[in-house]
Design an enzyme around this catalytic site. Structure first.
Site, PDB file in Angstrom:
ATOM      1  N   ASN A   1       0.252  -4.498 -10.520  1.00  0.00           N
ATOM      2  CA  ASN A   1       0.949  -4.158  -9.285  1.00  0.00           C
ATOM      3  C   ASN A   1       2.359  -3.680  -9.598  1.00  0.00           C
ATOM      4  OD1 ASN A   1      -1.147  -4.956  -7.417  1.00  0.00           O
ATOM      5  ND2 ASN A   1      -0.635  -7.085  -7.900  1.00  0.00           N
TER       6      ASN A   1
ATOM      7  N   CYS B   1      -8.375  -2.156  -8.645  1.00  0.00           N
ATOM      8  CA  CYS B   1      -7.835  -1.391  -7.523  1.00  0.00           C
ATOM      9  C   CYS B   1      -8.838  -0.302  -7.185  1.00  0.00           C
ATOM     10  CB  CYS B   1      -6.489  -0.793  -7.899  1.00  0.00           C
ATOM     11  SG  CYS B   1      -5.832   0.392  -6.707  1.00  0.00           S
TER      12      CYS B   1
ATOM     13  N   ASN C   1     -10.670  -8.750  -5.460  1.00  0.00           N
ATOM     14  CA  ASN C   1      -9.328  -9.173  -5.062  1.00  0.00           C
ATOM     15  C   ASN C   1      -9.404  -9.589  -3.597  1.00  0.00           C
ATOM     16  OD1 ASN C   1      -9.669  -6.634  -3.976  1.00  0.00           O
ATOM     17  ND2 ASN C   1      -7.915  -5.710  -4.954  1.00  0.00           N
TER      18      ASN C   1
ATOM     19  N   ASN D   1      -4.042  -9.372   0.276  1.00  0.00           N
ATOM     20  CA  ASN D   1      -3.844  -8.077   0.917  1.00  0.00           C
ATOM     21  C   ASN D   1      -4.231  -8.204   2.391  1.00  0.00           C
ATOM     22  OD1 ASN D   1      -3.391  -6.543  -1.680  1.00  0.00           O
ATOM     23  ND2 ASN D   1      -5.474  -7.239  -2.039  1.00  0.00           N
TER      24      ASN D   1
ATOM     25  N   CYS E   1      -5.419   1.823   0.507  1.00  0.00           N
ATOM     26  CA  CYS E   1      -5.908   0.759  -0.369  1.00  0.00           C
ATOM     27  C   CYS E   1      -7.423   0.857  -0.374  1.00  0.00           C
ATOM     28  CB  CYS E   1      -5.434  -0.607   0.117  1.00  0.00           C
ATOM     29  SG  CYS E   1      -6.125  -1.991  -0.827  1.00  0.00           S
ATOM     30  N   GLY E   2      -8.008   1.111  -1.540  1.00  0.00           N
ATOM     31  CA  GLY E   2      -9.450   1.329  -1.608  1.00  0.00           C
ATOM     32  C   GLY E   2     -10.268   0.098  -1.304  1.00  0.00           C
ATOM     33  N   THR E   3      -9.984  -1.015  -2.007  1.00  0.00           N
ATOM     34  CA  THR E   3     -10.724  -2.240  -1.709  1.00  0.00           C
ATOM     35  C   THR E   3     -10.399  -2.715  -0.293  1.00  0.00           C
ATOM     36  OG1 THR E   3      -8.994  -3.539  -2.815  1.00  0.00           O
ATOM     37  CG2 THR E   3     -10.959  -2.991  -4.109  1.00  0.00           C
TER      38      THR E   3
END
Length: 283
Positions: A75, A84, A165, A198, A225-227
């Site tokens: 990060n 990520c 995550n 997140n 943010c992909g996830t």
């Protein structure tokens, strides 16, 4: 001098540092400097590109037989992260450009396990792997399992999901506009998460179509943010009561992503990835 490549996926941007010999030791201070938007290169995160066999973590090195290259993700604040979603596509784009990945399908090693990548018309699609609800029993009983309070707002219920995550997804009530949220500081989460989380704020746009903003742990608000997009789509699907395998469109400030639930509680993320600059930087 250390080589770098700058890239982004729906404006979620990263500094990639190639380390073919596995000899570069990135300290948190160096990561912070690289990610600094005024005194460094600037990015939401830093990714070291290294052979999986050189990884110091046993869990990662065990993936060497399946994935030749390890995405060592940090990060912007220097903290180590599992992986990520947008970063995997940028990492994949770099591997393809450098001739380090061959064919239409290949694998990437991460701290959250091997990620399967395929080239698609919009860029890259990544099988993010297995996911789970943070507290499925509580979620199915109450519809949520955690409370989130945006800055200057009131606490609202959220659903936690783990995609390698952690994420907390909030479906905004009608009284709160997505664009009016103040995400300059981390939302308050109860119960408090010791390793951070997140937080995605979602507004339904239409059938299988949502808009989203996100505050990422260790970074702040990012353009994508992909996830997080995957978590937001999966949470909205859960609340809809139709847990099928239809693809979802997720609009983020930096563009549009496609999230497709897969059999076996897996999920795929597809979207663009661009490499925009190369250079050298003094660590």
């Amino acid at each position: 001098m250390t080589r770098f490549t700058k890239g982004h996926g729906t404006e979620n941007d990263f500094v990639l540092v190639p380390d073919p010999d596995g000899t570069i030791e990135l300290t948190p201070a160096q990561v912070q400097r690289l990610a600094d938007r005024r005194a460094g290169i600037g990015g939401d995160g830093v990714i070291r590109v290294m052979p999986t066999r050189h990884a110091t973590e046993d869990l990662v090195r065990a993936q060497a037989g399946e994935a030749e290259w390890f995405m060592d993700y940090r990060n912007a604040d220097g903290s180590v992260a599992e992986m990520c979603g947008n970063g995997t596509r940028v990492f994949a784009s770099y591997l393809v450009r450098e001739g380090l990945a061959r064919g239409e399908r290949f694998d990437i090693a991460t701290r959250a396990g091997v990620k399967h990548v395929r080239i698609v018309p919009e860029g890259f699609a990544v099988d993010l792997g297995p996911w789970r609800y943070g507290d499925e029993q509580g979620a199915r009983r109450d519809g949520f399992d955690i409370m989130v309070r945006p800055r200057h707002g009131k606490p609202v219920p959220a659903l936690t999901l783990d995609l390698g995550n952690p994420h907390a997804v909030v479906m905004l009530p009608e009284a709160i506009e997505l664009e009016n949220l103040d995400l300059t500081a981390p939302p308050e989460v109860q119960p408090e998460q010791p390793h951070g989380i997140n937080v995605e704020f979602v507004r339904a746009v239409g059938p299988s179509h949502i808009a989203m903003r996100v505050h990422e742990r260790g970074v702040g608000e990012t353009r994508s943010c992909g996830t997080g997009a995957a978590a937001a789509a999966l949470a909205t699907r859960f609340w809809s009561g139709e847990e099928d395998l239809k693809p979802w469109r997720v609009d983020v400030p930096g563009g549009t992503l496609t999230v497709t639930p897969l059999p076996g509680n897996r999920v795929e993320l597809a979207g663009p990835a661009e490499l925009v600059a190369d250079g050298e930087f003094a660590l």
